[in-house]
Structure formats: C-alpha cells, structure tokens
Motif scaffolding. Structure first.
Motif, PDB file in Angstrom:
ATOM      1  N   ALA A   1       0.763  -1.202  -0.159  1.00  0.00           N
ATOM      2  CA  ALA A   1      -0.019   0.014  -0.048  1.00  0.00           C
ATOM      3  C   ALA A   1       0.856   1.235  -0.008  1.00  0.00           C
ATOM      4  CB  ALA A   1      -0.867   0.082   1.529  1.00  0.00           C
ATOM      5  N   LEU A   2       1.711   1.075   1.031  1.00  0.00           N
ATOM      6  CA  LEU A   2       2.653   2.387   0.915  1.00  0.00           C
ATOM      7  C   LEU A   2       3.354   2.645  -0.352  1.00  0.00           C
ATOM      8  CD1 LEU A   2       4.546   2.438   4.633  1.00  0.00           C
ATOM      9  CD2 LEU A   2       2.281   3.990   3.557  1.00  0.00           C
ATOM     10  N   SER A   3       3.866   1.804  -1.037  1.00  0.00           N
ATOM     11  CA  SER A   3       4.647   2.034  -2.187  1.00  0.00           C
ATOM     12  C   SER A   3       4.028   2.578  -3.333  1.00  0.00           C
ATOM     13  CB  SER A   3       5.400   0.720  -2.604  1.00  0.00           C
ATOM     14  OG  SER A   3       4.480  -0.441  -3.068  1.00  0.00           O
TER      15      SER A   3
ATOM     16  N   ARG B   1      -3.038  -4.120  -6.001  1.00  0.00           N
ATOM     17  CA  ARG B   1      -1.298  -4.463  -5.810  1.00  0.00           C
ATOM     18  C   ARG B   1      -1.318  -5.204  -4.436  1.00  0.00           C
ATOM     19  NH1 ARG B   1       3.746  -0.511  -6.695  1.00  0.00           N
ATOM     20  NH2 ARG B   1       5.323  -1.757  -5.614  1.00  0.00           N
ATOM     21  N   GLY B   2      -1.882  -4.682  -3.449  1.00  0.00           N
ATOM     22  CA  GLY B   2      -1.668  -5.112  -2.300  1.00  0.00           C
ATOM     23  C   GLY B   2      -2.467  -6.727  -2.154  1.00  0.00           C
ATOM     24  N   LEU B   3      -3.383  -7.073  -2.832  1.00  0.00           N
ATOM     25  CA  LEU B   3      -4.134  -7.982  -2.836  1.00  0.00           C
ATOM     26  C   LEU B   3      -3.386  -9.185  -3.578  1.00  0.00           C
ATOM     27  CD1 LEU B   3      -6.653  -9.284  -1.435  1.00  0.00           C
ATOM     28  CD2 LEU B   3      -8.015  -8.908  -3.691  1.00  0.00           C
ATOM     29  N   ILE B   4      -2.775  -8.739  -4.625  1.00  0.00           N
ATOM     30  CA  ILE B   4      -1.726  -9.752  -5.183  1.00  0.00           C
ATOM     31  C   ILE B   4      -0.838 -10.337  -4.587  1.00  0.00           C
ATOM     32  CG2 ILE B   4      -0.225 -10.115  -7.299  1.00  0.00           C
ATOM     33  CD1 ILE B   4      -1.911  -7.845  -8.719  1.00  0.00           C
ATOM     34  N   TYR B   5      -0.095  -9.327  -3.668  1.00  0.00           N
ATOM     35  CA  TYR B   5       0.927 -10.056  -2.907  1.00  0.00           C
ATOM     36  C   TYR B   5       0.405 -10.794  -1.896  1.00  0.00           C
ATOM     37  CZ  TYR B   5       4.027  -5.848  -4.232  1.00  0.00           C
ATOM     38  OH  TYR B   5       4.408  -5.231  -4.758  1.00  0.00           O
TER      39      TYR B   5
ATOM     40  N   MET C   1      -1.006   8.440   1.611  1.00  0.00           N
ATOM     41  CA  MET C   1      -1.571   9.533   1.032  1.00  0.00           C
ATOM     42  C   MET C   1      -1.326  10.686   1.806  1.00  0.00           C
ATOM     43  SD  MET C   1      -4.250   8.704  -1.799  1.00  0.00           S
ATOM     44  CE  MET C   1      -5.200   7.403  -0.850  1.00  0.00           C
ATOM     45  N   ALA C   2      -1.735  10.628   2.781  1.00  0.00           N
ATOM     46  CA  ALA C   2      -2.032  11.909   4.118  1.00  0.00           C
ATOM     47  C   ALA C   2      -0.399  12.366   4.177  1.00  0.00           C
ATOM     48  CB  ALA C   2      -2.468  11.685   5.128  1.00  0.00           C
ATOM     49  N   VAL C   3       0.445  11.405   4.431  1.00  0.00           N
ATOM     50  CA  VAL C   3       1.910  11.837   4.525  1.00  0.00           C
ATOM     51  C   VAL C   3       2.410  12.502   3.194  1.00  0.00           C
ATOM     52  CG1 VAL C   3       4.126  11.050   4.976  1.00  0.00           C
ATOM     53  CG2 VAL C   3       2.186  10.264   6.269  1.00  0.00           C
ATOM     54  N   SER C   4       2.085  11.838   2.029  1.00  0.00           N
ATOM     55  CA  SER C   4       2.452  12.374   0.984  1.00  0.00           C
ATOM     56  C   SER C   4       2.109  13.974   0.717  1.00  0.00           C
ATOM     57  CB  SER C   4       2.091  11.594  -0.162  1.00  0.00           C
ATOM     58  OG  SER C   4       2.739  10.284  -0.240  1.00  0.00           O
TER      59      SER C   4
END
Ligand SMILES: Nc1ncnc2c1ncn2[C@@H]1O[C@H](COP(=O)(O)OP(=O)(O)OP(=O)(O)O)[C@@H](O)[C@H]1O
Ligand SMILES: [Mg+2]
Lengths: 269, 322
Positions: free
Chosen positions: A90-92, A132-136, A174-177
């Motif tokens: 999620a973070l990437s 993307r996260g779900l694939i991992y 997203m908030a941090v970004s």
C-alpha cells in the motif's frame, strides 16, 4: 422518502464511478515492466519468511501467544510478514508514486478539470494500491498454506484483513505524501517503515519489552495489523481483534480525510 | 465531429443568456491580488478573449471559470450554476486546455483521450470512437499509439485541445492555445478552433498574440494588473484606442527618445519604445513624407494599418513579448 434518498445515492454512485475511473487510468498504464515491481515486492516477505521464520526459527523453537497457545516460530512470523507485505504494498503506491503524480507530472491537475474531485482521486488511488496489495497477499497466503503454517479457511479470512491493513496504510501514506515537500523526505518514510517492520511484534512478542516500549509498540498501526492477522492465522481471535479492526478503520478514515482536504488545498488554489 | 449542443431558446432570465457571468470577481493569493474585481459576461456561441501582459491575471481568471480555483470574492456563475457548489456538474460541461500541457505521460495519445473520457463517465466504446474522431480532427491519427513524450510541442498542444473536446463541451477554455507553436501549427489550431465555433461551441481564450485575438475573438477584454482596462470587439477597440495607421521608425541611436521632440506634431500621438518610435496617424504615407521633410533619416520606416497590438500598447504601456 425516495426523492430524499435518491439524489444522495446517485451522488454516491457517481463518486464510486469517478474513483473507479482513476483506478482504471492506472490499470491502462500497466506495461510489461511493472511485473518486475510486483515480483520484487512479493519476494521480500517470502525471503524473510524463509530466512528468519524457518531458518532462525529452527534455533528458537516454539513461542507462546498472549492467548496461551503455543506455536512454532515460523507460524508466529508468517502472519507478521503478511501484514508487513500489505503495509509495504500500500505504501509503495501511495507515497512515492502518489507524490510524483501529484507534484511532478501534474497528473491530478488534468484530472481535476473533469468532474472528478480530490477525494475521488484519493479513493481511486487507494483502490489501485489495494489491487496491488491483494496480489501480494494472495500469493503469500498460498505459500503459508503450502508450508502448513495455517489452514486454507483461515487463509481466506486473512485476505479481508490484509485489505483493511492496506487501506489504512494507503490512506496514511497519501496523507503523509501531501505533507512532505521533497523526495529526500522519502528516506525518512523508509526509515520509519523499517523501524515499524522490525519492532511491531513481528519477530519477537513485545511482551518481552520494558513497559513503556511495549506500550509504544502496541499503539503503532503495524502492531495492530500483525495482531489481527496473527490471531486469524492461528485461530485465536478475541475481543482484542475488534479493537484492531476499529483502530485500522479509524486510521483509514483519518488518512483519507486529511489526504482529500490537503489535495484540495494544494491543487485547487 | 458530432454536432454540438445548440443554443437553447432565448431565456427569460437575462443572466441565463450568459454562459459565464462574473461581477466584482476577485482572486487573492495571500495578500497578493491577482484578479481585482472584474466583470465579465460571455454569451453562448461567442468567442471571447482575455488579452494582457504576463501576470495580468488571465490564467487566474480562467482557473476560476474552470472551477478548479475558488474565487476569493465576487459573483461567478457558469452555465447558470455556482462553481462553489456545483463544480463537478459545471466541469462536466466544460473543456479545458490549460496554459501548460498536463497530458498523461504514461499513456499514448489515444489512451490520453479515452482515459480522459472515462473521467467524464463516457462508456468505453464511445470513448474509443470519440478518441479516434478527435485524433483525426487535430491531425494526429498517425501518432495515435505514440507516447506523449516524443510528440512535438505543437502536437502536444493539439492533443490537449482534442482532450478538451472529449466530453463535447458547451464551453471550451483555452489558456494561450498557440503560444510556442510555429506559424503552420498555429494556423492549424486557429482553423480547428474556428470550426468549433461554427459548430456553436463557446470559446473563451487568453492570448498574447494580437493576430490571434483579431482572428478568433468576437469580443475581448484587455487585462492589466488584475483589472479590465478595455472591452469590445477587436474593431471597436482599434477605433477607440488607436488611429487608422501607424508608422514605425527606427533610428540608428541608442536612445530613441532623442527623436521624440523632432517628431512632435506628426499625427495624433507618439510612442517611444526602446528600439523604435511609433507615430499614430491617419495617413501613413503623408506622415512618412513629413518625417523626411524634417530631414530626419530613420534607418527604417514601416507604415502599416493599426492593430490590436497598438491598442494594447496604448492601454498597458508595454509591448507584448512572451
Ligand atoms: N498559486 C499562486 N500563488 C501565488 N501567486 C500566484 C499564484 N498563481 C498566480 N499567482 C500570481 O498572480 C498573478 C497573475 O498570474 P496569472 O497566471 O493569472 O497571470 P497571466 O495573466 O496568466 O500571465 P501569463 O501571461 O504570464 O500567463 C501573477 O503575479 C502570479 O505571480
Ligand atoms: Mg497565464
């Protein structure tokens, strides 16, 4: 009644449709090179699982869970790696990539000239990070079941949990970004992420830490995530997991609100 | 091209006739005032221009009209709606070509259009159809599968204009549509914009080019320092603020000002620029003869018809350079 509710439903429907169009945009950027990113993101938790969970685990032996249950070390570490992978996935998407799209290629400026609103961009990007996260996650639980570290039924129950973790960390990312100013700040984020990864009850139960440190660890989002996934994986769920879920939901709501507001302020000057 | 929505029957409410209606519109950034109380009315089907030097507040105004920048104060109505409340509904009916291209560099030219169409909720098949049609319209069909990066500046601009058309907008906002394009590309863009206008699309554009404004705009305002300093059709403005002809004189001297006195009395007005002197006159040949009678020998003399550029110079005291 119908006339009162309907406009709201329609606007909600429009909202999800517009958010989906942002996710769809990301899908159409998929090129062959992206699979390299996916594979490397998946490999990391697997490598940890084998080197530390299985390798170091052979030296450590069994671990007693807070519920009193005793499990093998690999069984203890695997759900933590799954939670961490959900976080990383999620973070990437929502830090580095999101920041670039927002501040450098001015992608969102173009999108905001259409009916799509800032919060819908945030939701669309979040949904994308979830894909993307779900694939991992799916790949990782398959490995866990194959190694007999959990059962297939529990693995299925863990997937929605990893989604929730992804949503919470994605919203936070997203908030941090929207707050950070330069690419250099990503080194800080990476450092923080690694610290979370090491100390969130991932490799050692925090019960061994001094009281203050233990308290500190237990309020971090990754600890709550690990706690949730581990309880599901070992079949030891209780009231504490309801707290985990509430915590992650709150984090997601907070992150999304902050991200949506700040995007609006920065992009719609 | 698909036929565009045509004008509705004359509205009862006079303000409904105006697709864009602004009164005392203000935009501040901190304590800097970029737009300082402007009144604007744009009618359906007309081509309306904002003209002004760098920093006049043209883009700030366009962004407010595009509902991506909230007005600080004043009245603003677009398509009869309030941008503060109905932003998404208004934007659904606008096409926007911003000053700086913000095309999606990860997508191809065609994907840029289809993806954009999806943001408007247009179905996939229809999006694809419109994309191909618009690529044809801006003569980019051959580059449909090219990424954005390798396209030339003019091609990117045309693609941005095509993207602004993908939702079949009633109003198209064009912020300096042809800045930086070569003459050929400019003419192509003008020709396409003219066709849109003929289809009944309302055009609102900003420009630094006087010929662009004269070619395309039915009506325009000249902005300077956040205010509107003149308003009218290109012809009206030229008649009101300039003379029939202008004579441009260049002297071989560092300071053209030295000649101002010697030229005194020729024509209605005289303007000294760093590199030349302009004489505003009714008859260019007659004025040129008078210059020679006074035994002044400029290095070059050019007598021409008056243009918007002269109006602009008169109003803002500046030449337009971008
Ligand atoms: N986001 C912003 N923050 C602060 N100041 C701004 C911002 N946007 C514009 N300005 C200022 O407002 C003024 C008007 O800018 P604007 O872009 O509207 O001018 P313009 O007429 O479009 O100029 P140009 O012909 O150069 O495009 C300028 O002085 C600019 O510096
Ligand atoms: Mg501008």
């Amino acid at each position: 009644m119908v006339t009162l509710v309907l406009p709201r439903l329609i606007s909600f429907e429009g909202m999800s449709r517009r958010a989906a169009s942002v996710t769809e945009r990301n899908l159409s950027t998929l090129r062959s090179a992206y699979w390299v990113v996916l594979v490397s993101g998946f490999l990391e938790p697997v490598l940890y699982l084998f080197s530390i969970g299985v390798g170091v685990g052979a030296l450590i032996g069994d671990i007693r869970l807070p519920s009193g249950e005793v499990v093998g070390y690999a069984e203890f570490v695997a759900p933590a790696m799954l939670a961490a992978a959900a976080m990383t996935g999620a973070l990437s998407e929502t830090t580095f990539n999101f920041f670039g799209k927002m501040k450098f290629v001015r992608l969102y400026e173009g999108i905001l000239a259409t009916p799509v609103r800032p919060i819908e961009i945030a939701l669309g990007e979040l949904a994308w990070a979830m894909v993307r996260g779900l694939i991992y996650s799916v790949a990782f639980v398959v490995i866990m079941v194959l190694l007999d570290l959990t059962t297939a039924a529990r693995a299925l129950a863990m997937l929605p949990a990893t989604l929730l973790i992804g949503i919470a960390f994605g919203a936070l990312g997203m908030a941090v970004s929207t707050i950070i100013r330069s690419w250099q700040d990503f080194d800080l984020i990476a450092a923080g992420q690694f610290a979370l990864f090491l100390f969130s009850g991932t490799f050692v139960p925090p019960t061994g830490y001094p009281a203050v440190l233990r308290w500190l660890v237990e309020v971090t989002p990754l600890y709550r995530s690990v706690d949730l996934v581990r309880a599901l994986s070992t079949g030891t769920t209780g009231w504490l997991q309801a707290l985990d879920v509430a915590y992650l939901l709150a984090l997601a709501a907070l992150g999304l609100t902050v991200a949506g507001r700040r995007m609006e302020r920065q992009l719609c000057k | 091209m698909e036929p565009h929505p045509t004008a509705p029957p004359a509205a009862q409410n006079p303000t409904e006739d105006f697709l864009i209606h602004a009164r005392g519109l203000v935009k501040r950034f901190g304590d800097f005032t970029a737009v300082d109380g402007i009144d604007v009315d744009v009618r359906r089907g007309e081509a309306f221009g904002f003209l002004g030097p760098n920093g006049a507040g043209k883009s700030s105004t366009m962004r407010m009209i595009g509902c991506v920048s909230p007005p600080t104060s004043g009245v603003l109505e677009i398509l009869g709606l309030d941008p503060r409340r109905d932003g998404p509904r208004i934007r659904a009916r606008l096409g926007v070509c911003p000053q700086l291209d913000n095309l999606d560099i990860e997508l191809t030219a065609r994907e840029n259009l289809t993806t954009y169409a999806r943001f408007f909720g247009i179905g996939r098949r229809e999006a694809r159809r419109r994309a191909d049609e618009l690529l044809e319209f801006v003569q980019l069909a051959e580059r449909a599968d090219s990424k954005v990066e390798p396209l030339s500046g003019g091609m990117k601009r045309r693609l941005t204009i095509a993207r602004a058309m993908v939702n079949q907008p009633e109003v198209v906002l064009l912020d300096e549509p042809t800045t930086g394009l070569d003459p050929q590309a400019r003419h192509l863009v003008w020709e396409r914009l003219f066709r849109l206008k003929q289809q009944g699309v309302t055009l609102v554009l900003t420009t630094h080019y006087m010929d662009e404004a004269e070619q395309l705009c039915d009506r325009l305002v000249v902005m300077d320092g956040g205010r509107i300093v003149a308003e009218g059709s290109p012809r009206e403005l030229i008649e009101r603020y300039s003379t029939r002809e202008v004579v441009e004189l260049r002297f071989n001297a560092d300071d053209q000002r030295a000649y101002a006195e010697k030229l005194d009395g020729i024509g209605e007005r005289l303007e000294v620029l760093p590199d030349r002197v302009l004489l505003y006159v009714d008859d260019g040949d007659e004025a040129t003869a008078e210059v020679h009678r006074r035994s002044l020998s400029p290095a070059s003399v050019l007598a021409r018809r008056s243009s918007l550029e002269d109006v602009f110079l008169h109003l803002t005291g500046r030449t337009l350079v971008d």
